[in-house]
Structure formats: structure tokens, C-alpha cells
Design a protein around this motif. Structure first.
Motif, PDB file in Angstrom:
ATOM      1  N   ALA A  15       0.843  -1.210   0.000  1.00 32.13           N
ATOM      2  CA  ALA A  15       0.000   0.000   0.000  1.00 32.13           C
ATOM      3  C   ALA A  15       0.871   1.250   0.000  1.00 32.13           C
ATOM      4  CB  ALA A  15      -0.930  -0.023   1.212  1.00 32.13           C
ATOM      5  N   LEU A  16       1.915   1.237   0.824  1.00 27.86           N
ATOM      6  CA  LEU A  16       2.802   2.407   0.882  1.00 27.86           C
ATOM      7  C   LEU A  16       3.594   2.539  -0.414  1.00 27.86           C
ATOM      8  CD1 LEU A  16       3.949   4.776   2.421  1.00 27.86           C
ATOM      9  CD2 LEU A  16       5.629   3.215   3.469  1.00 27.86           C
ATOM     10  N   LEU A  17       4.047   1.416  -0.963  1.00 27.75           N
ATOM     11  CA  LEU A  17       4.824   1.457  -2.203  1.00 27.75           C
ATOM     12  C   LEU A  17       4.003   2.070  -3.332  1.00 27.75           C
ATOM     13  CD1 LEU A  17       7.176   0.820  -4.088  1.00 27.75           C
ATOM     14  CD2 LEU A  17       6.379  -1.548  -4.203  1.00 27.75           C
ATOM     15  N   ARG A  18       2.762   1.642  -3.490  1.00 24.79           N
ATOM     16  CA  ARG A  18       1.955   2.147  -4.603  1.00 24.79           C
ATOM     17  C   ARG A  18       1.622   3.633  -4.390  1.00 24.79           C
ATOM     18  NH1 ARG A  18      -3.529  -0.989  -5.279  1.00 24.79           N
ATOM     19  NH2 ARG A  18      -4.350   1.057  -5.823  1.00 24.79           N
ATOM     20  N   GLN A  19       1.368   4.033  -3.153  1.00 20.75           N
ATOM     21  CA  GLN A  19       1.076   5.451  -2.899  1.00 20.75           C
ATOM     22  C   GLN A  19       2.325   6.311  -3.135  1.00 20.75           C
ATOM     23  OE1 GLN A  19      -0.281   5.186   1.128  1.00 20.75           O
ATOM     24  NE2 GLN A  19      -2.380   4.591   0.563  1.00 20.75           N
ATOM     25  N   ALA A  20       3.446   5.844  -2.608  1.00 21.32           N
ATOM     26  CA  ALA A  20       4.691   6.614  -2.744  1.00 21.32           C
ATOM     27  C   ALA A  20       5.122   6.692  -4.213  1.00 21.32           C
ATOM     28  CB  ALA A  20       5.793   5.975  -1.905  1.00 21.32           C
ATOM     29  N   ALA A  21       4.993   5.589  -4.923  1.00 20.67           N
ATOM     30  CA  ALA A  21       5.384   5.586  -6.341  1.00 20.67           C
ATOM     31  C   ALA A  21       4.467   6.502  -7.153  1.00 20.67           C
ATOM     32  CB  ALA A  21       5.330   4.168  -6.903  1.00 20.67           C
ATOM     33  N   GLY A  22       3.190   6.496  -6.837  1.00 19.60           N
ATOM     34  CA  GLY A  22       2.244   7.393  -7.529  1.00 19.60           C
ATOM     35  C   GLY A  22       2.611   8.852  -7.317  1.00 19.60           C
ATOM     36  N   ALA A  23       2.936   9.206  -6.086  1.00 20.36           N
ATOM     37  CA  ALA A  23       3.318  10.593  -5.782  1.00 20.36           C
ATOM     38  C   ALA A  23       4.641  10.950  -6.452  1.00 20.36           C
ATOM     39  CB  ALA A  23       3.416  10.774  -4.263  1.00 20.36           C
ATOM     40  N   ARG A  24       5.573   9.978  -6.464  1.00 21.07           N
ATOM     41  CA  ARG A  24       6.874  10.228  -7.087  1.00 21.07           C
ATOM     42  C   ARG A  24       6.739  10.438  -8.597  1.00 21.07           C
ATOM     43  NH1 ARG A  24      11.874   9.089  -4.924  1.00 21.07           N
ATOM     44  NH2 ARG A  24      10.991   7.874  -3.216  1.00 21.07           N
ATOM     45  N   ILE A  25       5.848   9.683  -9.218  1.00 18.27           N
ATOM     46  CA  ILE A  25       5.601   9.852 -10.659  1.00 18.27           C
ATOM     47  C   ILE A  25       5.105  11.277 -10.928  1.00 18.27           C
ATOM     48  CG2 ILE A  25       4.038   9.205 -12.547  1.00 18.27           C
ATOM     49  CD1 ILE A  25       4.076   6.320 -11.330  1.00 18.27           C
ATOM     50  N   GLY A  49       2.408  -2.395 -11.852  1.00 17.52           N
ATOM     51  CA  GLY A  49       2.410  -1.497 -13.013  1.00 17.52           C
ATOM     52  C   GLY A  49       1.075  -0.806 -13.206  1.00 17.52           C
ATOM     53  N   SER A  50      -0.008  -1.467 -12.809  1.00 16.91           N
ATOM     54  CA  SER A  50      -1.317  -0.810 -12.938  1.00 16.91           C
ATOM     55  C   SER A  50      -1.753  -0.183 -11.613  1.00 16.91           C
ATOM     56  CB  SER A  50      -2.368  -1.817 -13.421  1.00 16.91           C
ATOM     57  OG  SER A  50      -2.327  -2.980 -12.625  1.00 16.91           O
ATOM     58  N   ALA A  51      -1.299  -0.774 -10.495  1.00 14.75           N
ATOM     59  CA  ALA A  51      -1.722  -0.250  -9.175  1.00 14.75           C
ATOM     60  C   ALA A  51      -1.307   1.208  -8.988  1.00 14.75           C
ATOM     61  CB  ALA A  51      -1.136  -1.122  -8.064  1.00 14.75           C
ATOM     62  N   VAL A  52      -0.106   1.545  -9.442  1.00 14.48           N
ATOM     63  CA  VAL A  52       0.357   2.928  -9.222  1.00 14.48           C
ATOM     64  C   VAL A  52      -0.543   3.915  -9.955  1.00 14.48           C
ATOM     65  CG1 VAL A  52       2.778   2.377  -8.725  1.00 14.48           C
ATOM     66  CG2 VAL A  52       2.068   2.788 -11.092  1.00 14.48           C
ATOM     67  N   TRP A  53      -1.154   3.477 -11.052  1.00 15.71           N
ATOM     68  CA  TRP A  53      -2.024   4.403 -11.807  1.00 15.71           C
ATOM     69  C   TRP A  53      -3.381   4.563 -11.137  1.00 15.71           C
ATOM     70  CZ3 TRP A  53       0.071   7.860 -14.648  1.00 15.71           C
ATOM     71  CH2 TRP A  53       1.374   7.599 -15.128  1.00 15.71           C
ATOM     72  N   GLU A  54      -3.780   3.575 -10.340  1.00 17.20           N
ATOM     73  CA  GLU A  54      -4.987   3.766  -9.528  1.00 17.20           C
ATOM     74  C   GLU A  54      -4.723   4.845  -8.476  1.00 17.20           C
ATOM     75  OE1 GLU A  54      -6.196  -0.982  -9.936  1.00 17.20           O
ATOM     76  OE2 GLU A  54      -5.734  -0.106  -7.976  1.00 17.20           O
ATOM     77  N   GLU A  55      -3.490   4.867  -7.958  1.00 14.40           N
ATOM     78  CA  GLU A  55      -3.129   5.914  -6.970  1.00 14.40           C
ATOM     79  C   GLU A  55      -3.067   7.279  -7.643  1.00 14.40           C
ATOM     80  OE1 GLU A  55      -3.050   3.234  -3.903  1.00 14.40           O
ATOM     81  OE2 GLU A  55      -2.958   5.422  -3.840  1.00 14.40           O
ATOM     82  N   VAL A  56      -2.468   7.332  -8.834  1.00 15.47           N
ATOM     83  CA  VAL A  56      -2.375   8.626  -9.537  1.00 15.47           C
ATOM     84  C   VAL A  56      -3.774   9.176  -9.814  1.00 15.47           C
ATOM     85  CG1 VAL A  56      -1.702   9.704 -11.741  1.00 15.47           C
ATOM     86  CG2 VAL A  56      -0.127   8.146 -10.573  1.00 15.47           C
ATOM     87  N   ALA A  57      -4.681   8.263 -10.180  1.00 15.35           N
ATOM     88  CA  ALA A  57      -6.033   8.688 -10.575  1.00 15.35           C
ATOM     89  C   ALA A  57      -6.766   9.407  -9.440  1.00 15.35           C
ATOM     90  CB  ALA A  57      -6.844   7.470 -11.024  1.00 15.35           C
ATOM     91  N   VAL A  58      -6.459   9.060  -8.212  1.00 17.33           N
ATOM     92  CA  VAL A  58      -7.190   9.656  -7.071  1.00 17.33           C
ATOM     93  C   VAL A  58      -6.341  10.676  -6.316  1.00 17.33           C
ATOM     94  CG1 VAL A  58      -8.652   7.619  -6.801  1.00 17.33           C
ATOM     95  CG2 VAL A  58      -6.508   7.785  -5.489  1.00 17.33           C
TER      96      VAL A  58
END
Ligand code: 6PG
Length: 254
Positions: A15-25, A49-58
Motif C-alpha cells: 500500500a505504501l509502495l503504490r502510494q509513494a510511487a504514484g506521488a513520485r511519478i 504497473g497498474s496499481a500505481v495508476w490507480e493511486e495517480v487517478a485519485v
């Protein structure tokens, strides 16, 4: 000073990895677009690869980015019919692109089994599309950011251990048949073309990755030889200025 030596950043859980990666992107894209007109992204498949884009979307931070100036590419794709849920591009479409202000012409999807007879045709067409976006005097674009996953066997994109595709030493887009990870037919950028990237980030989550990640980390300060590369293809990916291993704690060697 840019340093392509991989840097490992550890995250407590997925959960933290996908949130942090989304913010870093998002923060990286806003920096890139502050100094150049367009940003070229290369995406991958797999759960992260797709999870980070769910984070970016929100994320409210997505408003930092002028999406009309971002181009989306893929480093690999499954050769399946259009719209198939297992296609890498379909997963990012549903996670983010469907509701984003990215012009359709900026979304460069690798061809599908409805458009092309075989993955070889799809690969040739994608290589041509990449070349059509190359800067003057170059054959291919340079990706500003490449996101990659790593399989438990150490594969990246659709370049798998022990396979001849791993050692293809030209910048190209190739067909992959009999993929050890289903589905069997795929299209992949070769490693030299994957490496036409300023920033290369791996998203590595889960204890099942620990063995391959240990091999990849052990090669971080060297240039893997042919045997090492064949055994752990992910060890050969580097950004020209930055390589990050964004990992969960359980992916670290115990
Ligand atoms: C694919 C991907 C593949 C993926 C890795 C990691 O098409 O399957 O491109 O390279 O990124 O297998 O996948 P996970 O993040 O789901 O482990």
C-alpha cells in the motif's frame, strides 16, 4: 550529479509502495514538464504497473501535471484481442487513462491481435511508431521515465531468463513466443531500447521477489555479463541519470 547506480528505497508494504510511487511519478513529471515541452513515459504490466495508476487517478497531486504534454508508451504488451483485460494498456486505461485529459494521440498502445496477424507484425508497427516520435538525428525517443516490474524469476518487460531475446543488443521491438509467464504471445522492447531512459524505476513487491531482487542488487554496482544478464534480465536495466529500486520490505533478502 546524475548517477545511474541503482538506489534501493524500501517501503513497509504494498500500500505504501503504490502510494509513494504514484506521488513520485507526479512530482517527477511536473519537474520534467517545467523544463521541456513533452514528457515520454514508458509503462509496464503486472499488478504494481497498474496499481500505481490507480493511486495517480485519485491523487490531488495529479493536478500538478499538464497531461496534454505527456506521451504514454509501453515496454511490453500481451498479444491479445483489443480490450482484453489482460492487456497492459487496458489495465492502465481502466485505472487512469479513461478519465484523464491525455489526448488519445499521446497514448501509444502496442498493437493487438485484432489489428495484426502476429506479434511480429505488431512489433514492427510499434517500432515504426516509436521512430516517428524520435527527435531529429535519433532513431527512437528517449523516455523521461520508465516504470518496470520484476518477476520472481528476475524478468523485466517480456524479457525472460534463459531466453535469447534478453541478449538482443540492438534497439528494437520484438515478438516473444512461448512466454513462460502467460499469455504466451507478447511484444517487448529489447533491453537497449528499454534503456533509452533518463529515469528507470523498478516496482518490486512481495516476498516471492526476494531471491531475484538479491541477485539484481548484487549486480547494482557492476555491469552484468552475458551470463548474469541471461540469469537475471532485470539487472540490465539502467536509467542514464537515475535508477531506483522501489521495493517492499518483504522483497529484501532476509
Ligand atoms: C507483464 C509485465 C511483467 C511484470 C512483472 C511483474 O506483461 O507481465 O510487463 O514484466 O511487470 O511480471 O509483475 P508483478 O508486479 O505483478 O509481480
Amino acid at each position: 550529479m546524475p548517477d545511474p547506480t541503482p538506489l534501493t528505497l524500501v517501503h513497509a508494504d504494498k500500500a505504501l509502495l503504490r502510494q509513494a510511487a504514484g506521488a513520485r511519478i507526479l512530482s517527477t513529471l511536473s519537474e520534467v514538464l517545467a523544463v521541456q515541452q513533452t514528457a515520454h513515459l514508458s509503462l509496464t504490466g503486472g499488478s504494481m504497473g497498474s496499481a500505481v495508476w490507480e493511486e495517480v487517478a485519485v491523487s490531488p497531486l495529479r493536478r500538478m501535471v499538464d497531461w496534454s504534454r505527456v506521451h504514454f508508451w509501453w515496454s511490453d504488451e500481451r498479444f491479445l484481442p483489443a480490450g482484453d483485460a489482460d492487456r497492459n494498456a487496458q489495465q492502465v486505461h481502466e485505472a487512469f487513462l479513461r478519465d484523464a485529459e491525455v489526448p488519445p494521440e499521446n497514448v501509444h498502445v502496442i498493437g493487438n491481435a485484432d489489428q495484426f496477424t502476429d506479434p511480429e507484425e505488431a512489433a514492427a508497427a510499434y517500432a515504426q511508431e516509436l521512430r516517428s516520435c524520435a527527435p531529429a538525428g535519433q532513431d527512437y525517443p528517449v523516455f523521461d521515465l520508465t516504470l518496470l516490474g520484476m518477476g520472481p524469476d528476475g524478468h523485466l518487460a517480456s524479457l525472460f531468463p534463459g531466453r535469447s531475446e534478453v541478449l538482443v543488443d540492438r534497439e528494437d521491438v520484438i515478438a516473444v513466443r512461448d512466454s513462460p509467464k502467460p499469455p504466451p504471445l507478447r511484444v517487448s522492447l529489447t533491453l537497449p531500447l528499454v534503456n533509452r531512459s533518463v529515469r528507470t524505476w523498478f516496482l518490486v513487491a512481495g516476498a516471492d521477489k526476494a531471491g531475484a531482487f538479491a541477485r539484481m542488487q548484487a549486480l547494482a554496482r557492476s555491469s552484468p555479463d552475458r551470463q548474469q544478464l541471461t540469469a537475471t534480465p532485470a539487472s540490465g536495466a539502467r536509467g542514464s541519470e537515475q535508477t531506483l529500486y522501489l521495493v517492499t520490505a518483504d522483497a529484501l533478502p532476509s
